[in-house]
Write an enzyme that holds these catalytic residues in place. Sequence first.
Site, mmCIF file in Angstrom:
data_model
loop_
_atom_site.group_PDB
_atom_site.id
_atom_site.type_symbol
_atom_site.label_atom_id
_atom_site.label_comp_id
_atom_site.label_asym_id
_atom_site.label_seq_id
_atom_site.Cartn_x
_atom_site.Cartn_y
_atom_site.Cartn_z
ATOM 1 N N GLU A 175 0.828 -1.206 0.000
ATOM 2 C CA GLU A 175 0.000 0.000 0.000
ATOM 3 C C GLU A 175 0.865 1.260 0.000
ATOM 4 O O GLU A 175 0.541 2.250 -0.662
ATOM 5 C CB GLU A 175 -0.941 0.007 1.226
ATOM 6 C CG GLU A 175 -2.190 -0.838 1.032
ATOM 7 C CD GLU A 175 -2.930 -0.492 -0.264
ATOM 8 O OE1 GLU A 175 -3.166 0.705 -0.518
ATOM 9 O OE2 GLU A 175 -3.233 -1.424 -1.042
ATOM 10 N N SER A 214 19.038 -8.603 -8.672
ATOM 11 C CA SER A 214 17.898 -8.822 -9.582
ATOM 12 C C SER A 214 18.112 -9.891 -10.649
ATOM 13 O O SER A 214 17.170 -10.594 -10.990
ATOM 14 C CB SER A 214 17.502 -7.506 -10.260
ATOM 15 O OG SER A 214 17.356 -6.489 -9.316
ATOM 16 N N HIS A 224 3.220 -9.863 -9.775
ATOM 17 C CA HIS A 224 4.666 -10.096 -9.724
ATOM 18 C C HIS A 224 5.330 -9.038 -8.856
ATOM 19 O O HIS A 224 6.169 -9.330 -8.014
ATOM 20 C CB HIS A 224 5.278 -10.070 -11.131
ATOM 21 C CG HIS A 224 6.769 -9.965 -11.116
ATOM 22 N ND1 HIS A 224 7.576 -11.005 -10.713
ATOM 23 C CD2 HIS A 224 7.600 -8.923 -11.397
ATOM 24 C CE1 HIS A 224 8.853 -10.605 -10.770
ATOM 25 N NE2 HIS A 224 8.880 -9.347 -11.168
ATOM 26 N N SER A 225 4.960 -7.791 -9.091
ATOM 27 C CA SER A 225 5.502 -6.686 -8.296
ATOM 28 C C SER A 225 4.528 -5.542 -8.440
ATOM 29 O O SER A 225 3.472 -5.675 -9.066
ATOM 30 C CB SER A 225 6.869 -6.263 -8.829
ATOM 31 O OG SER A 225 6.717 -5.573 -10.060
#
Lengths: 491, 383
Positions: A168, A254, A383-384
């Site tokens: 959020e 990553s 996913h993100s």
Amino acid sequence: MAIWFARSRNITHFLRTKISPFEIIVNQRCSNYSFFHANSSFKTMAGESYSRKVTELCMDKSSAAILAFRRPESAIAGGQIEAVPYTTDDDEDDENQAMEFPGGKVGFTLEMNFISESPGKRIPCYRVLDDDGYPLAGSRFEQVDEETAVRMYKSMVTLQIMDTIFYEAQRQGRISFYLTSMGEEAINIATAAALTSDDIIVPQYREPGILLWRGFTLEEFANQLFGTKKDIGKGRQMPIHYGSNEHNYFTVSSPLATQLPQAAGIAYSLKMDNKEACVVAFTGDGATSEGDFHAGMNFAAVMDAPVMFICRNNGWAISTPTSEQFRSDGVVVKGQAYGIRSIRVDGNDTLAVYSAIRAAREMIIREQKPILVEALTYRVGHHSTSDDSTKYRPLNEIEHWKTARSPLAIFRKWVQRNGWWTDKEEIELRGSIRKQVLDAIQAAEKTEKCSLEDMFTDVYDRLPSNLQEQEKSLRETVKRHKQDFPTDVPV
Amino acid sequence: MGSSSLLKRIGRLSVISSSCLESSGIIIDGKSGRGSLLRGLSTAATEQELRILQQQNKSSSSLNLFSAINQALHIALDTDPRAYVFGEDVGFGGVFRCTTGLADRFGKRRVFNTPLCEQGIVGFAIGLAAMGNRAIAEIQFADYIFPAFDQIVNEAAKFRYRSGNQFNCGGLTIRAPYGAVGHGGHYHSQSPEAFFCHVPGIKVVIPRSPQQAKGLLLSCIRDPNPVVFFEPKWLYRLAVEEVPEKDYMLPLSEAEVIREGSDITLVGWGAQLSVMEQACVEAEKDGISCELIDLKTLIPWDKETVEASVNKTGRLLVSHEAPITGGFGAEISASIVERCFLRLEAPVTRVCGLDTPFPLVFEPFYLPTKNKILDAIKSTVKY
């Protein structure tokens, strides 16, 4: 299919060494490791039967103590490790029917049989609890005591609330990026609980629950996400790229699967140092397609590295379903081709994950060999924060995994049925965690960023002259054009 | 004998023996700069010279470059029980013999073959180094380093930085033979150093001779940063030099003026220096005094030494085997123009490989040969 399997001679030898009170079951497909029942018999490919009395284990709190290490001599660093030789049928030693070949004798056949591209039946998934949190009849698992079970459940709830609020916060523009572990709380927490703090975690990125279990605080998570001066990563990486030397948790990077060959190297170091610990390296289903997955698996196998590869097969690599990722039966079957023992486990069943990881860890350290665990789960979140998964998968699929297959809900039912948890405690816990996460966000928001100096340090152990020059030049530019630069970064 | 004394200067004490050539198995192209140079050498003379050198300095021995590397690896393993050497075919001594005898002496746990997988070798090495070990990984040819590019660029180079210095893989050294060899074609000849010079967080080092190779390699292995160490494979057997037997290290990021001069500065590294040295000698006959600098470490590089030299000579020529476009010569050129613009009396010149894949039969055309360099020296000085 005979050539695919380690044969009876090896198994017999293994049993005769009596290196563990645990039994090994070998069937046609794989080695089943089990230490949950008192007596068992098993059969090898050659048809020989073995029966063995096994000490009753694990039905009490002392089970952990029984998982003591007794590493066979051959596995101790400094000695020679012998590759397990492959043999064909023991009773077929006729030279005419076999060929000496590098790596071992290979038998001949008159049948022109092609090995099937996939097993006829999908590999079943090890499970303990049903979706209502009832132990399945005949299920074998490592007993979890009340204290551990409650701590596990609380951690899963913490992870879920942390994810919800941080997510959020990103939506509100307070942090630049976030990625949740929703739906994969059991893999995160049960794995963490099944390991010791000496075991080294080489994460992909959806495993913050292990850090949480090991004592990484909500404030530390928030400081990383906000890139504050208290972020031990010094504000250099995107949110969720956690890492902590103190918690034996390598820093997230990553690129996918790059960590897997590294995990083999880390594990080789543990092996050389005779450490009673293993490396636990994570990957997703998508990253198994990377070349580095192959490199990691093969190096670990060849080097006999004490590493556990856990594949969180959550069905989706961003928008790519597993059907467009690989053929055959998923990830678990890849193990055998590399000479790595493997197991498929229900990743949403906390007790199954816990039991499988404990058993795998014990075998890895004792035998000094890698193991592959495929945990079937589902990425309930996007996913993100840069992704909207409703564009490529049906809502009812997400909803099913969010509710009926929720790892928290299933485990809570089991914990609560044991009388270890109440609705009242649930409400109190959720309120308390929520407040702690919000407090951590507020504090992080007020904390200033890392100073400009941190941009230049740690590229090398010392600042080379080109970076000294560039830092000096940049500082002069900042002085001249203050308005171009963020004000919360101390110069 | 002119050539012989020339080579002595390159490696300070270096002598290239044609007898080494015969045993090298390396086919030398007679038309290339190195080949013609080496053909001119007298075996008897060099052997005599070596004997004198040996008598003068008993604590050193005459070694070729691969043997110097081998000695450095012996010392590295001997002085640090946490050092490991591995790569494809390393166990039996390596295809260039650099790891000969190591497995016998230090055991298969510390010196071992790996599967044929460069990204695996470097990934494994990063993990090993991250645990406080000295991981010395061999990539069999620099041409095959590219599967490991991601591991080097995205992982090794950023390991310390991305973790806020909580973790590092500083014990990592990647060795790879690079460069022309007379018959290597596309995939046994390349000089990929420029790719790695674009990557903050690693060091790139290239030695020019056996003595340099030993001292620089030991420095790289013990440096607390990941290093890519390119070895000039043409010189593995060709370059022979007195190499001290002791454990010694040569500083990284320090260039060396290996020939002093006043009219023009030449900058190079690795095997190309011997070609450049020949051009310097030829130019001298025409009355042009050349200063030759061995950069040794390409990143982070020693700008100051080059700058000081160019401020003295007013002219700069950079030469490397790699293709000219985007080569590291471009970086040196730009940096020196920035620093020495008012001192420059001519444009900076680059004499490099051409922008083609490394071609087999055209190798003598492709390479930055002695006469190409000599022409460039003359035109720069006359500019």
